[in-house]
Design a protein around this motif. Structure first.
Motif, short mmCIF file in Angstrom:
data_model
loop_
_atom_site.label_atom_id
_atom_site.label_comp_id
_atom_site.label_asym_id
_atom_site.label_seq_id
_atom_site.Cartn_x
_atom_site.Cartn_y
_atom_site.Cartn_z
N THR A 105 -3.33 0.81 -0.13
CA THR A 105 -4.18 2.00 -0.17
C THR A 105 -3.43 3.19 -0.78
O THR A 105 -4.00 3.95 -1.57
N TRP B 14 -6.34 -1.45 -8.74
CA TRP B 14 -5.66 -1.30 -7.47
C TRP B 14 -6.61 -0.82 -6.38
O TRP B 14 -6.42 -1.10 -5.20
N GLY B 15 -7.64 -0.09 -6.79
CA GLY B 15 -8.65 0.33 -5.82
C GLY B 15 -9.39 -0.85 -5.25
O GLY B 15 -9.64 -0.93 -4.04
N SER C 221 -3.22 2.70 -4.46
CA SER C 221 -4.55 2.98 -5.02
C SER C 221 -4.77 4.48 -5.15
O SER C 221 -5.25 4.96 -6.18
#
Length: 206
Positions: free
Chosen positions: A183, A135-136, A186
């Motif tokens: 974001t 996810w980052g 993440s």
């Protein structure tokens, strides 16, 4: 303190790799982007940032394909990302200062500050921050695509005059909101690993 020194020294083992140099280049391009943008050379600035984003795309692929993954790279790559993203966000906040969307842009700075503080806490305890999860990487790619598009076609965009097209405010809000959601996901994804490392450190010290 000895654990901290040992941890830092281990970071630089096998550091001289192509992916790490690409990260160094990405960091070096950040002030070039900022200076060009501030001086009104928006199109060259956007091109520079696109080049920086491409180094982020290729460094990981090269590291995995040619077995050039290093401890420094695991830290340097996200640092380069954070600096690049903060530079983009700052120039967009300046550009949209009279628009309420500037507050949504500020969310990205808050997120990066949280990540920096969290990483500093782990290093102070003799641990290394975990590498970016899927996810980052997704959040980073969505951020670059959305923000570079805004830099190109948003308010005072680099390609607005050339193409005669400017992003409607609603579309700009949607692009930033999508990036903000990715974001946030993440950021939340890092929390379990951070908490686990803190707990493991407490157990080892008891």
């Amino acid at each position: 303190m000895s654990e901290l020194k040992k941890n830092i020294s281990e970071l630089f083992e096998g550091w001289n790799t192509i992916p790490n140099w690409l990260s160094f280049i990405r960091i070096a391009l950040i002030p070039v982007f900022a200076i060009l943008f501030v001086k009104g050379y928006v199109l060259p600035a956007v091109i520079i940032m696109i080049c920086a984003a491409l180094t982020d795309l290729f460094d990981g692929k090269i590291a995995r394909k040619f077995n050039q993954v290093s401890n420094l790279g695991k830290i340097l790559d996200p640092i380069a990302d954070k600096l690049s993203q903060m530079a983009i966000v700052i120039v967009l906040i300046i550009t949209y200062w009279e628009n309420a969307i500037k507050y949504l842009f500020m969310f990205f700075i808050v997120k990066e500050l949280i990540m920096i503080i969290g990483g500093a806490v782990l290093l102070s305890l003799g641990m290394r921050p975990t590498a970016a999860e899927i996810w980052g990487k997704v959040a980073t790619n969505v951020f670059y695509i959305g923000m570079i598009f805004i830099l190109a076609f948003g308010k005072n965009g680099a390609l607005c005059e050339l193409t005669g097209f400017t992003l409607p405010d609603a579309v700009t809000w949607v692009l930033v909101a999508i990036s903000a959601v990715c974001t946030l996901i993440s950021l939340l994804g890092y929390a379990p690993g951070f908490i686990r490392q803190i707990k493991e450190n407490k157990k080892s010290n008891n």
